[in-house]
Design a protein around this motif. Structure first.
Motif, PDB file in Angstrom:
ATOM      1  N   GLU A 156       0.832  -1.212   0.000  1.00  0.00           N
ATOM      2  CA  GLU A 156       0.000   0.000   0.000  1.00  0.00           C
ATOM      3  C   GLU A 156       0.864   1.259   0.000  1.00  0.00           C
ATOM      4  N   GLN A 175       2.483   1.711  -3.315  1.00  0.00           N
ATOM      5  CA  GLN A 175       1.489   2.145  -4.300  1.00  0.00           C
ATOM      6  C   GLN A 175       1.195   3.633  -4.134  1.00  0.00           C
ATOM      7  N   GLU A 176       1.125   4.108  -2.898  1.00  0.00           N
ATOM      8  CA  GLU A 176       0.902   5.534  -2.649  1.00  0.00           C
ATOM      9  C   GLU A 176       2.039   6.369  -3.224  1.00  0.00           C
ATOM     10  N   ASN A 232       1.735   6.288  -7.033  1.00  0.00           N
ATOM     11  CA  ASN A 232       0.638   7.146  -7.498  1.00  0.00           C
ATOM     12  C   ASN A 232       1.011   8.624  -7.417  1.00  0.00           C
ATOM     13  N   HIS A 233       1.663   9.009  -6.320  1.00  0.00           N
ATOM     14  CA  HIS A 233       2.087  10.404  -6.179  1.00  0.00           C
ATOM     15  C   HIS A 233       3.086  10.775  -7.277  1.00  0.00           C
TER      16      HIS A 233
END
Length: 121
Positions: A22, A25-26, A29-30
């Motif tokens: 997670e 992934q954050e 994505n950023h």
């Protein structure tokens, strides 16, 4: 920390694994979002190296808009890196040097002296 129950240990390991995924992934994505905001500017850079031949007006416009965008939205480090990239190919255009100096006047006076020195060489 060390559990005697193997099922509970397996569950904790799985929970940690999911949390790490997670978090990664954050970060992804950023980064993807930040890249997408700058992508059109980066695609507009056709000549990222110095040449005595003048740059096309569209290239100069792209550099100006990219710098304005980064000054408005980016970090200080990003802005400085972009200015340094810009003055490689726009070294013969004094307005870029002046823009760089004006930006740096708010952040680092010693850097301003160095920029002036480089611009005059």
């Amino acid at each position: 920390l060390f559990r005697s129950d193997p099922a509970q240990l397996t569950t904790e390991i799985e929970n940690m694994r999911h949390r790490i995924i997670e978090l990664n992934q954050e970060v992804f994505n950023h980064n993807e979002h930040e890249v997408s905001k700058r992508w059109t500017f980066e695609e507009g850079i056709k000549r990222p190296y110095f040449h005595v031949k003048p740059l096309e007006k569209a290239q100069l416009k792209n550099w100006r808009e990219y710098l304005d965008f980064e000054i408005e939205n980016g970090t200080h480090e990003r802005v400085v890196v972009l200015f340094e990239r810009c003055i490689i190919c726009c070294a013969l255009y004094e307005d870029f040097w002046i823009k760089y100096v004006k930006y740096m006047e708010r952040h680092d006076f010693e850097a301003v002296r160095q920029i002036y020195s480089r611009a005059c060489v």
